[in-house]
Enzyme design. Structure first.
Site, short mmCIF file in Angstrom:
data_model
loop_
_atom_site.label_atom_id
_atom_site.label_comp_id
_atom_site.label_asym_id
_atom_site.label_seq_id
_atom_site.Cartn_x
_atom_site.Cartn_y
_atom_site.Cartn_z
CG HIS A 1 0.73 14.74 -2.68
ND1 HIS A 1 1.40 13.72 -2.07
CD2 HIS A 1 -0.47 14.22 -3.08
CE1 HIS A 1 0.64 12.63 -2.10
NE2 HIS A 1 -0.50 12.90 -2.70
CD GLU B 1 -3.92 16.37 -5.82
OE1 GLU B 1 -3.33 16.62 -4.75
OE2 GLU B 1 -4.87 15.56 -5.89
CG HIS C 1 -2.77 8.85 -0.30
ND1 HIS C 1 -2.00 9.75 0.40
CD2 HIS C 1 -2.75 9.27 -1.58
CE1 HIS C 1 -1.56 10.68 -0.44
NE2 HIS C 1 -2.00 10.41 -1.65
CG HIS D 1 0.71 9.19 -5.79
ND1 HIS D 1 0.80 10.45 -6.37
CD2 HIS D 1 -0.18 9.33 -4.78
CE1 HIS D 1 0.01 11.29 -5.74
NE2 HIS D 1 -0.62 10.63 -4.77
CG ASP E 1 -4.11 10.10 -5.34
OD1 ASP E 1 -3.40 10.03 -4.32
OD2 ASP E 1 -4.58 11.18 -5.74
CG ASP E 2 -6.69 8.80 -2.21
OD1 ASP E 2 -6.23 8.44 -1.12
OD2 ASP E 2 -6.34 9.84 -2.80
N1 ADE Z 1 -4.38 12.54 0.52
C1 ADE Z 1 -4.98 11.50 -0.06
N2 ADE Z 1 -5.09 11.70 -1.38
C2 ADE Z 1 -4.56 12.91 -1.64
C3 ADE Z 1 -4.37 13.69 -2.81
N3 ADE Z 1 -4.78 13.28 -4.01
N4 ADE Z 1 -3.79 14.89 -2.69
C4 ADE Z 1 -3.40 15.34 -1.50
N5 ADE Z 1 -3.55 14.65 -0.37
C5 ADE Z 1 -4.11 13.44 -0.44
ZN ZN Z 2 -1.89 11.46 -3.41
#
Ligand code: ADE
Ligand code: ZN
Length: 352
Positions: A208, A211, A30, A28, A289-290
């Site tokens: 997703h 969250e 992006h 997971h 994630d990011d």
């Molecule tokens: N796009 C990038 N990161 C995300 C996240 N944590 N939740 C939903 N969309 C995303």
């Molecule tokens: Zn994500």
């Protein structure tokens, strides 16, 4: 299912070193969320794109998020510097080198094509650049890397269908589809037909859910979209029947602790529910994630989470094993990674 073997004893003080050393899969992340401010500015200059921040420091200062939407607004602005095939390659390559340094042996990277096609960037440019980096990572870094195309859930199902059409000529370059962006108000059901089509096409399916959104979104991701994994899913712990379902059917959750912390899903890392998810028998995994926005790549997520939630060496083995169980690799690759995990564990214990 991975039954835990008898594990050698490992002193708690050596846990950070252990978790850094373990081979693991990242499921997971992006790829647009790996764009570091320095690369955003370099690409803005290269492509003569204006961004509304004076310098790297002022951009970094803007990374003070209160919820998912406050992050997404900046994340989409950051992605606007990406124009050429080489830009997509450079972004992915920078991440893959970091993944290698963290002992990530396999990664399944999300990308958001609508963020780019809406600005006039052709689908081919996006996919070719990312895929070339994946191929080079296998050959030059020994990291196996594949792509999952995500639909933006704040856009329409019609837009998602059009995106799928544009992507299908490149079907051999991505293994599945996902669903991301603003969750609350955009339930999985909105994408029922496009996911049904992707299922017919033999694509892997993830989404997703849970969250920020309620357990009901996790139920409908499972029952309506028929996904194989849930991305995040941390809100599932509010629903005992859902927890039972996830554990019994071994539906993996791709959990992202530092993301949850930065987006205020949990007030602090010590309050994160990763340990209770694992102890309830769920196939939970740790992911970044990011990473450029949330303060750390894979190992930073693992080390900080272990420190804050008193996870043990046995949890470390379980999390790494879960990452291979949950990944879309074939059985021989899974066996090889599991052997690598066991050997690393034993070598580590013997070196005490
Ligand atoms: N796009 C990038 N990161 C995300 C996240 N944590 N939740 C939903 N969309 C995303
Ligand atoms: Zn994500």
């Amino acid at each position: 299912m991975n039954t835990q073997p008898t594990l050698p004893a490992i002193d708690a003080g050596r846990l950070p070193e252990l978790v850094r050393a373990l081979p693991k899969a990242e499921l997971h992340m992006h790829i647009e969320g790996s764009l570091e401010p320095e690369l955003i500015f370099a690409l803005a200059q290269r492509n003569k794109v204006q961004i509304p921040y004076a310098d790297v420091e002022s951009l970094r200062r803007a990374y003070a998020f209160t919820d998912l939407q406050s992050f997404l607004d900046i994340y989409y602005a950051g992605a606007s510097v990406l124009l050429t095939e080489q830009d997509f390659y450079d972004m992915a390559w920078a991440y893959l080198e970091r993944a290698k340094a963290d002992n990530v042996v396999h990664t399944e990277m999300f990308f958001d094509p609508q963020t780019h096609t809406a600005r006039g960037v052709p689908m081919r440019t996006v996919i070719d650049g990312l895929h070339r980096a994946c191929t080079d990572a296998g050959a030059q870094l020994g990291v196996s890397a594949v792509l999952i195309l995500c639909f933006l859930r704040h856009l329409s199902e019609e837009d998602a269908f059009a995106t799928l059409e544009q992507a299908l000529p490149h079907r051999d370059k991505f293994i599945g589809v996902g669903l991301d962006s603003s969750e609350v108000g955009h339930p999985p059901e909105k994408f029922a037909r496009v996911f049904a089509r992707c299922r017919e096409l033999g694509l892997h399916l993830v989404a997703h859910a849970g969250e920020e959104g309620p357990p009901a979104y996790v139920w409908s991701a499972l029952d309506v979209l028929k996904v194989e994994r849930i991305d995040h899913g941390v809100q599932s712990s509010k629903d005992p029947a859902l927890m039972k379902r996830l554990a019994e059917q071994r539906v993996p959750l791709t959990v992202c602790p530092l993301s949850n912390l930065k987006l205020c899903v949990f007030p602090d890392l010590a309050a994160h529910n990763i340990r209770s998810l694992l102890d309830a028998g769920l196939v939970a995994t740790i992911n970044s994630d990011d990473p450029a926005y949330f303060g750390g790549y894979m190992n930073e997520n693992w080390v900080q989470t272990f420190a804050a939630t008193s996870l043990t060496a046995a949890h470390a083995w379980q999390l790494a094993a879960n990452s291979f169980e949950a990944s879309f690799i074939d059985a021989p690759a899974r066996r090889a990674y599991m052997e690598q995990l066991q050997a690393t564990f034993e070598r580590f214990a013997a070196a005490a």
